[in-house]
Write a protein that holds these residues in place. Structure first.
Motif: not given
Length: 411
Positions: A9, A13-14, A16, A112, A116, A120, A132, A135-136, A139
């Motif tokens: 992850w 995530e990086k 993304f 991306t 991700v 997830v 999720s 993750s958002q 970013a």
């Protein structure tokens, strides 16, 4: 195994986050890019639009492919392609070369978000909503941070060096993805989606909730892309004469608003259903654009308005809920990919249209004459804002067709 899923992850995530930072850097450096490459407003909008259109098309393809091919190969390969496109953009010396580079970047980075989210779902199924959302949020906060820091980092006056650095980071990320993502796809053990693709497509396009979701999400999120990732900074610099540093900080308030608004929208929707929150966030966004259309805001008020705009735009995430609630589970992945893809296509298409509107010679018009401010510059700004206002009005109208739940088996 637990540590492996966390590492998977983290590296995804990086990737993304880097993709979001590239979009923010383009917005921050758009004026310098236009000057260096000698672009007019329509060409600048096209340069940004090509990125989002190729991103959207690639996103749909990779969203389907992730269940058939190992994420290791898809994400590592597209990260390498992103590196090539970003480095090519950094050294481009013509509009044609820049267009090619932006297309490669769009295709490369299109994996991306779906990547991700796929990981997830595969690795954190019990905590999908939290992971999720996290993750958002990471970013969005990273986008806000780079925009604020850009006011303090001298090398951001030249677009070539930052994009060259990003290209190197993508290359490093490609190696990390290949090493740590694993060799198997969690989706390969499931039944092949290829056999059900036609049925899922038919189920989606014959369900009215799919179309309502598509119009709502595309109108709000697509407008967010066009506004925050390009035109807001151009508006602030060209029409309100703010510095690049001030404009970048003001633009950073948008992802902050999106982060906070998204968390509140999700909590509200969980407590009372998604229909009323979706309508309220859409209406708020319309009202905010009306204020911006008529009133030249002073600097502090404009910064606060950027936060409110992000807050309103955050309701776009609720546009995916009708699909989850009203379509069969077998159709949800494809329907979601189609809706998200349409938003990026719309964001890509509207960007050059806005550029054409603000760059075109002034023509006599009852509406524009009515809206005309004290200077012709403000009138050009208003013509650009009108495109965004019309988009969010149509999106908000679509929310009045949402239903909390229908009989999934009837479609």
């Amino acid at each position: 195994m637990t540590s492996n899923r966390h590492i998977s992850w983290i590296v995804a995530e990086k990737f993304f986050i880097l993709s979001v930072l590239v979009a923010v850097l383009f917005a921050i450096l758009s004026d310098e890019i236009a000057q260096t490459l000698k672009l007019d407003q329509s060409q600048l909008g096209l340069l940004s639009g090509v990125f989002f259109i190729t991103y959207a098309v690639g996103q749909l393809g990779f969203g389907i492919a992730l269940s058939l091919i190992s994420p290791r190969f898809i994400l590592a390969g597209t990260a390498a392609l992103s590196a090539v496109g970003t480095i090519l953009f950094a050294v481009s010396d013509s509009f044609g070369a820049a267009i090619m580079a932006r297309a490669l970047m769009g295709i490369g980075l299109s994996s991306t978000f779906v990547g991700v989210i796929y990981l997830v779902g595969a690795n954190y199924s019990g905590n999908f909503a939290f992971m999720s959302s996290l993750s958002q949020s990471l970013a969005n906060l990273s986008a806000a941070a780079i925009a604020i820091l850009s006011a303090l980092i001298p090398f951001l006056v030249d677009f070539r060096m930052p994009f060259l650095i990003m290209g190197i980071l993508f290359l490093i990320n490609a190696v990390l993805l290949f090493l740590f993502l694993g060799k198997s796809s969690a989706g390969n053990s499931a039944s092949s989606p290829k056999a059900n693709l036609g049925a899922a497509l038919k189920t989606s396009v014959t369900n009215p909730q799919f179309w309502a979701a598509l119009v709502y999400y595309s109108g709000l999120f697509g407008s967010l892309l066009a506004f925050a990732d390009l035109w807001n900074i151009q508006f602030q610099m060209n029409f309100f004469k703010h510095s690049i540093e001030t404009s970048s900080v003001m633009n950073a308030m948008i992802p902050v608003g999106v982060t906070i608004g998204g968390l509140l929208a999700g909590a509200w929707a969980e407590r009372s259903g998604f229909v009323l929150p979706a309508r309220c966030f859409g209406i708020l966004t319309v009202l905010f654009f009306i204020v911006m259309l008529f009133i030249p805001l002073p600097e502090f008020a404009a910064g606060a308005m950027m936060f409110l705009m992000g807050f309103g735009f955050s309701g776009s995430i609720l546009g995916l809920t009708p699909i989850q609630k009203n379509l069969p589970a077998t159709a949800v992945p494809l329907a979601t990919s189609l809706v998200v893809t349409s938003a990026f296509i719309f964001g890509g298409v509207i960007q050059p249209l806005i550029g054409g509107a603000i760059g075109a010679p002034h023509r006599a018009s009852i509406l524009i004459n009515l809206l005309q401010g004290d200077t012709p510059d403000f009138g050009a700004y208003q013509r650009g804002i009108l495109w965004l206002l019309f988009s969010v009005v149509i999106a908000t109208a679509a929310s009045f067709f949402f239903k909390e739940k229908t009989n999934k088996d009837s479609f």
